[in-house]
Design a protein around this motif. Structure first.
Motif, PDB file in Angstrom:
ATOM      1  N   SER A 325      18.138  -7.250   0.760  1.00 42.05           N
ATOM      2  CA  SER A 325      18.192  -7.313  -0.703  1.00 42.05           C
ATOM      3  C   SER A 325      19.597  -7.687  -1.161  1.00 42.05           C
ATOM      4  CB  SER A 325      17.817  -5.959  -1.300  1.00 42.05           C
ATOM      5  OG  SER A 325      18.094  -5.930  -2.687  1.00 42.05           O
ATOM      6  N   LEU A 326      19.682  -8.450  -2.248  1.00 39.87           N
ATOM      7  CA  LEU A 326      20.967  -8.795  -2.850  1.00 39.87           C
ATOM      8  C   LEU A 326      21.313  -7.858  -4.003  1.00 39.87           C
ATOM      9  CD1 LEU A 326      20.832 -12.706  -2.927  1.00 39.87           C
ATOM     10  CD2 LEU A 326      22.015 -11.224  -1.303  1.00 39.87           C
ATOM     11  N   SER A 327      20.465  -6.880  -4.263  1.00 41.36           N
ATOM     12  CA  SER A 327      20.684  -5.902  -5.346  1.00 41.36           C
ATOM     13  C   SER A 327      20.765  -6.558  -6.718  1.00 41.36           C
ATOM     14  CB  SER A 327      21.959  -5.077  -5.083  1.00 41.36           C
ATOM     15  OG  SER A 327      21.857  -4.360  -3.880  1.00 41.36           O
ATOM     16  N   CYS A 328      20.092  -7.689  -6.867  1.00 42.37           N
ATOM     17  CA  CYS A 328      20.001  -8.325  -8.183  1.00 42.37           C
ATOM     18  C   CYS A 328      18.575  -8.831  -8.369  1.00 42.37           C
ATOM     19  CB  CYS A 328      21.017  -9.451  -8.339  1.00 42.37           C
ATOM     20  SG  CYS A 328      20.967 -10.716  -7.061  1.00 42.37           S
ATOM     21  N   LYS A 329      18.277  -9.254  -9.587  1.00 40.53           N
ATOM     22  CA  LYS A 329      16.904  -9.619  -9.917  1.00 40.53           C
ATOM     23  C   LYS A 329      16.823 -10.996 -10.563  1.00 40.53           C
ATOM     24  CE  LYS A 329      15.487  -4.794 -10.610  1.00 40.53           C
ATOM     25  NZ  LYS A 329      14.893  -3.808 -11.546  1.00 40.53           N
ATOM     26  N   ASP A 330      15.673 -11.598 -10.384  1.00 43.52           N
ATOM     27  CA  ASP A 330      15.348 -12.877 -11.014  1.00 43.52           C
ATOM     28  C   ASP A 330      14.165 -12.615 -11.936  1.00 43.52           C
ATOM     29  OD1 ASP A 330      14.651 -15.409 -11.746  1.00 43.52           O
ATOM     30  OD2 ASP A 330      14.439 -16.210  -9.722  1.00 43.52           O
ATOM     31  N   ASN A 331      14.431 -12.645 -13.256  1.00 44.64           N
ATOM     32  CA  ASN A 331      13.377 -12.297 -14.222  1.00 44.64           C
ATOM     33  C   ASN A 331      12.798 -10.917 -13.926  1.00 44.64           C
ATOM     34  OD1 ASN A 331      13.205 -14.440 -16.126  1.00 44.64           O
ATOM     35  ND2 ASN A 331      12.315 -15.734 -14.533  1.00 44.64           N
ATOM     36  N   ASP A 332      13.702  -9.960 -13.646  1.00 47.38           N
ATOM     37  CA  ASP A 332      13.358  -8.560 -13.399  1.00 47.38           C
ATOM     38  C   ASP A 332      12.639  -8.321 -12.080  1.00 47.38           C
ATOM     39  OD1 ASP A 332      14.527  -7.606 -15.749  1.00 47.38           O
ATOM     40  OD2 ASP A 332      12.730  -8.063 -16.918  1.00 47.38           O
ATOM     41  N   VAL A 333      12.562  -9.317 -11.228  1.00 46.57           N
ATOM     42  CA  VAL A 333      11.950  -9.154  -9.908  1.00 46.57           C
ATOM     43  C   VAL A 333      13.052  -9.138  -8.854  1.00 46.57           C
ATOM     44  CG1 VAL A 333      10.360 -10.119  -8.215  1.00 46.57           C
ATOM     45  CG2 VAL A 333       9.863 -10.346 -10.657  1.00 46.57           C
ATOM     46  N   PRO A 334      13.130  -8.088  -8.007  1.00 40.42           N
ATOM     47  CA  PRO A 334      14.173  -8.022  -6.982  1.00 40.42           C
ATOM     48  C   PRO A 334      14.112  -9.226  -6.049  1.00 40.42           C
ATOM     49  CG  PRO A 334      13.046  -5.925  -7.179  1.00 40.42           C
ATOM     50  CD  PRO A 334      12.249  -6.915  -7.975  1.00 40.42           C
ATOM     51  N   ILE A 335      15.276  -9.709  -5.655  1.00 38.31           N
ATOM     52  CA  ILE A 335      15.323 -10.871  -4.771  1.00 38.31           C
ATOM     53  C   ILE A 335      16.172 -10.562  -3.544  1.00 38.31           C
ATOM     54  CG2 ILE A 335      14.951 -12.597  -6.567  1.00 38.31           C
ATOM     55  CD1 ILE A 335      17.956 -13.088  -6.602  1.00 38.31           C
ATOM     56  N   GLY A 336      15.919 -11.313  -2.502  1.00 43.91           N
ATOM     57  CA  GLY A 336      16.675 -11.147  -1.277  1.00 43.91           C
ATOM     58  C   GLY A 336      16.683 -12.428  -0.476  1.00 43.91           C
ATOM     59  N   ILE A 337      17.282 -12.366   0.703  1.00 49.45           N
ATOM     60  CA  ILE A 337      17.378 -13.539   1.563  1.00 49.45           C
ATOM     61  C   ILE A 337      17.022 -13.148   2.981  1.00 49.45           C
ATOM     62  CG2 ILE A 337      19.086 -14.778   0.195  1.00 49.45           C
ATOM     63  CD1 ILE A 337      21.243 -13.636   2.011  1.00 49.45           C
ATOM     64  N   TYR A 338      16.724 -14.150   3.811  1.00 46.62           N
ATOM     65  CA  TYR A 338      16.440 -13.939   5.217  1.00 46.62           C
ATOM     66  C   TYR A 338      17.709 -14.189   6.033  1.00 46.62           C
ATOM     67  CZ  TYR A 338      11.468 -14.145   3.999  1.00 46.62           C
ATOM     68  OH  TYR A 338      10.234 -13.903   3.456  1.00 46.62           O
ATOM     69  N   LEU A 339      17.903 -13.387   7.037  1.00 46.22           N
ATOM     70  CA  LEU A 339      19.013 -13.559   7.968  1.00 46.22           C
ATOM     71  C   LEU A 339      18.471 -13.629   9.388  1.00 46.22           C
ATOM     72  CD1 LEU A 339      21.575 -10.937   6.565  1.00 46.22           C
ATOM     73  CD2 LEU A 339      21.597 -13.417   6.192  1.00 46.22           C
ATOM     74  N   GLN A 340      19.209 -14.313  10.240  1.00 45.55           N
ATOM     75  CA  GLN A 340      18.848 -14.397  11.651  1.00 45.55           C
ATOM     76  C   GLN A 340      20.024 -13.887  12.479  1.00 45.55           C
ATOM     77  OE1 GLN A 340      17.972 -18.345  13.081  1.00 45.55           O
ATOM     78  NE2 GLN A 340      16.923 -17.575  14.911  1.00 45.55           N
ATOM     79  N   LYS A 341      19.764 -12.995  13.401  1.00 47.78           N
ATOM     80  CA  LYS A 341      20.825 -12.428  14.215  1.00 47.78           C
ATOM     81  C   LYS A 341      21.115 -13.327  15.410  1.00 47.78           C
ATOM     82  CE  LYS A 341      22.479  -8.036  16.023  1.00 47.78           C
ATOM     83  NZ  LYS A 341      22.170  -6.605  16.251  1.00 47.78           N
ATOM     84  N   LYS A 342      22.396 -13.649  15.568  1.00 47.21           N
ATOM     85  CA  LYS A 342      22.844 -14.447  16.708  1.00 47.21           C
ATOM     86  C   LYS A 342      24.030 -13.729  17.336  1.00 47.21           C
ATOM     87  CE  LYS A 342      21.157 -19.082  15.795  1.00 47.21           C
ATOM     88  NZ  LYS A 342      21.480 -20.527  15.869  1.00 47.21           N
ATOM     89  N   GLY A 343      23.800 -13.055  18.424  1.00 44.14           N
ATOM     90  CA  GLY A 343      24.857 -12.280  19.049  1.00 44.14           C
ATOM     91  C   GLY A 343      25.223 -11.083  18.186  1.00 44.14           C
ATOM     92  N   HIS A 344      26.504 -10.968  17.867  1.00 45.38           N
ATOM     93  CA  HIS A 344      26.972  -9.851  17.048  1.00 45.38           C
ATOM     94  C   HIS A 344      27.048 -10.225  15.565  1.00 45.38           C
ATOM     95  CE1 HIS A 344      27.877  -7.546  20.623  1.00 45.38           C
ATOM     96  NE2 HIS A 344      28.613  -8.542  21.096  1.00 45.38           N
ATOM     97  N   ARG A 345      26.673 -11.446  15.244  1.00 45.23           N
ATOM     98  CA  ARG A 345      26.765 -11.893  13.855  1.00 45.23           C
ATOM     99  C   ARG A 345      25.406 -12.405  13.368  1.00 45.23           C
ATOM    100  NH1 ARG A 345      31.926 -15.778  13.265  1.00 45.23           N
ATOM    101  NH2 ARG A 345      30.960 -16.824  15.040  1.00 45.23           N
ATOM    102  N   TYR A 346      25.357 -12.635  12.082  1.00 43.08           N
ATOM    103  CA  TYR A 346      24.136 -13.138  11.458  1.00 43.08           C
ATOM    104  C   TYR A 346      24.406 -14.510  10.843  1.00 43.08           C
ATOM    105  CZ  TYR A 346      22.177  -8.389  11.690  1.00 43.08           C
ATOM    106  OH  TYR A 346      21.699  -7.178  12.106  1.00 43.08           O
ATOM    107  N   ILE A 347      23.355 -15.278  10.680  1.00 43.97           N
ATOM    108  CA  ILE A 347      23.420 -16.513   9.905  1.00 43.97           C
ATOM    109  C   ILE A 347      22.313 -16.459   8.865  1.00 43.97           C
ATOM    110  CG2 ILE A 347      24.345 -17.889  11.816  1.00 43.97           C
ATOM    111  CD1 ILE A 347      21.491 -19.109  12.088  1.00 43.97           C
ATOM    112  N   ARG A 348      22.443 -17.263   7.849  1.00 45.06           N
ATOM    113  CA  ARG A 348      21.383 -17.333   6.839  1.00 45.06           C
ATOM    114  C   ARG A 348      20.234 -18.147   7.400  1.00 45.06           C
ATOM    115  NH1 ARG A 348      22.174 -17.235   0.628  1.00 45.06           N
ATOM    116  NH2 ARG A 348      20.106 -17.718  -0.144  1.00 45.06           N
ATOM    117  N   TYR A 349      19.046 -17.614   7.309  1.00 42.51           N
ATOM    118  CA  TYR A 349      17.864 -18.281   7.845  1.00 42.51           C
ATOM    119  C   TYR A 349      17.233 -19.110   6.727  1.00 42.51           C
ATOM    120  CZ  TYR A 349      13.482 -18.851  10.465  1.00 42.51           C
ATOM    121  OH  TYR A 349      12.404 -19.355  11.140  1.00 42.51           O
ATOM    122  N   CYS A 350      17.411 -20.421   6.800  1.00 44.60           N
ATOM    123  CA  CYS A 350      17.006 -21.286   5.695  1.00 44.60           C
ATOM    124  C   CYS A 350      15.729 -22.067   5.947  1.00 44.60           C
ATOM    125  CB  CYS A 350      18.137 -22.276   5.386  1.00 44.60           C
ATOM    126  SG  CYS A 350      19.660 -21.509   4.814  1.00 44.60           S
TER     127      CYS A 350
END
Length: 374
Positions: A325-350
């Motif tokens: 979750s990004l802790s913000c809303k789009d037209n009052d609907v909570p929004i978030g993003i997908y992440l992919q784990k690669k080793g010890h870090r993450y990347i944005r899963y687009c």
């Protein structure tokens, strides 16, 4: 700053006690009058852009303005130090002017009906340029004139039309107006501080600049940050630097509420590559820092972006895919993003739906600190 005298057409520099001045907002055309040209009246008036300078001076002189700021004439662009100072001060120049004249060089006469005028305004180059975004928002008072320097209306009188053309909320233009009882209209929403980072980015999403780096530089004032311009670094790198400067002063996580428009298979971090990726973020509000407690801040380092996020795995999609979750809303609907784990870090899963609604029935785990590659 330097100002141009509307009577003598002489440029004078003011370090303190700056006189009241008008300011011109326009789009660059061929053969503009430069700072070097204006030093010699005979040279300046032979340039195609002289008529614009002369007409601008004549227009504001009727309102008793002896001084005007015009970027082409008042900035010595041969000095990299002066150019950097001017780009970082531009928002302030427009904000402190008594009046801004927005010259629409491709708007002719006619269009008495609002629907006709909207369509004609949409066709004006002025509404498509990156630099004119801050020039539209910063001034305390703005007058639009057509190609013949005839008054079209003020930003306040045309606020609903301008809002339709630009997608900027009409409330932002109401701060300069008062209702019939003399009270300021929508004072809170009339402040630029009311709007999220994602919303402000969305206002620039469809605009363009001649030089790719300027797409980042023209937004510095809108976000209240400063950074040296480095022409040649490329638009994406400049925009990355802009976002890094923004997060030094803001913990608004809506800065991550963008949708990839290309490079789906490329490893992406949490930062966008250009304002165009915020095109669908016009209704995203600020993140709620109260939900995050003392873990709302995040920072950028040499190993990526370090941030606390609630993360939940999605084994039904892929073992290493997570939603957060990004802790913000789009037209009052909570929004978030997908992440992919690669080793010890993450990347944005687009690859699939990078900006998605989070269902209330699917709770996320407690906050955990992660590092996202940039």
């Amino acid at each position: 700053m330097r100002l141009l005298n509307t009577n003598t057409f002489r440029v004078k520099e003011f370090l303190t006690e700056i006189p009241k001045y008008a300011i011109l907002s326009h789009t660059w055309e061929k053969d503009e009058v430069t700072f070097q040209d204006i030093q010699n009246f005979d040279v300046a008036r032979r340039k195609a852009g002289w008529s614009k300078v002369e007409n601008a001076c004549n227009y504001v002189r009727q309102y008793k303005f002896d001084w005007i700021w015009i970027d082409t004439c008042c900035i010595d662009k041969s000095s990299s130090a002066e150019l950097s100072e001017a780009l970082n001060s531009m928002y302030k120049y427009y904000a402190e002017a008594r009046v801004c004249i927005a010259y629409l060089s491709d708007l002719g006469k006619g269009a008495k009906k609002a629907t006709e005028l909207v369509n004609r305004l949409k066709g004006c180059k002025w509404f498509t340029r990156g630099w004119t975004l801050q020039e539209l928002i910063a001034p305390r008072y703005m007058v639009f004139v057509d190609k013949d320097w005839q008054r079209v209306g003020t930003r306040f009188s045309l606020r609903h039309l301008v809002s339709e053309v630009t997608s900027i909320p009409v409330y932002l233009f109401k701060g300069e107006g008062r209702d019939r009882f003399g009270d300021v209209i929508n004072e809170e929403k009339g402040s630029i501080e009311h709007y999220s980072i994602a919303q402000k980015m969305s206002w620039a999403a469809s605009r363009v600049t001649t030089r790719p780096e300027d797409m980042a530089y023209c937004l510095m004032g809108l976000f209240g940050v400063n950074m040296p311009p480095i022409y040649g670094e490329g638009g994406e790198k400049a925009f990355m630097r802009l976002q890094q400067e923004i997060i030094k002063y803001s913990d608004d996580r809506s800065i991550f509420a963008w949708v990839a428009t290309q490079d789906y298979e490329r490893d992406r971090g949490l930062f966008a590559s250009s304002p165009s990726e915020f095109v669908s973020s016009g209704q995203v509000d600020k993140s709620d820092s109260e939900d995050l407690g003392d873990k709302s801040s995040f920072s950028f380092g040499n190993n990526g972006l370090r941030i606390h996020l609630p993360v939940r795995s999605l084994p039904e999609i892929q073992e290493d895919i997570f939603i957060t979750s990004l802790s913000c809303k789009d037209n009052d609907v909570p929004i978030g993003i997908y992440l992919q784990k690669k080793g010890h870090r993450y990347i944005r899963y687009c690859s699939h739906f990078p900006l998605s609604h989070i269902k209330d029935s699917e709770p996320l785990e407690d906050l955990q600190e992660i590092v996202v590659k940039e």
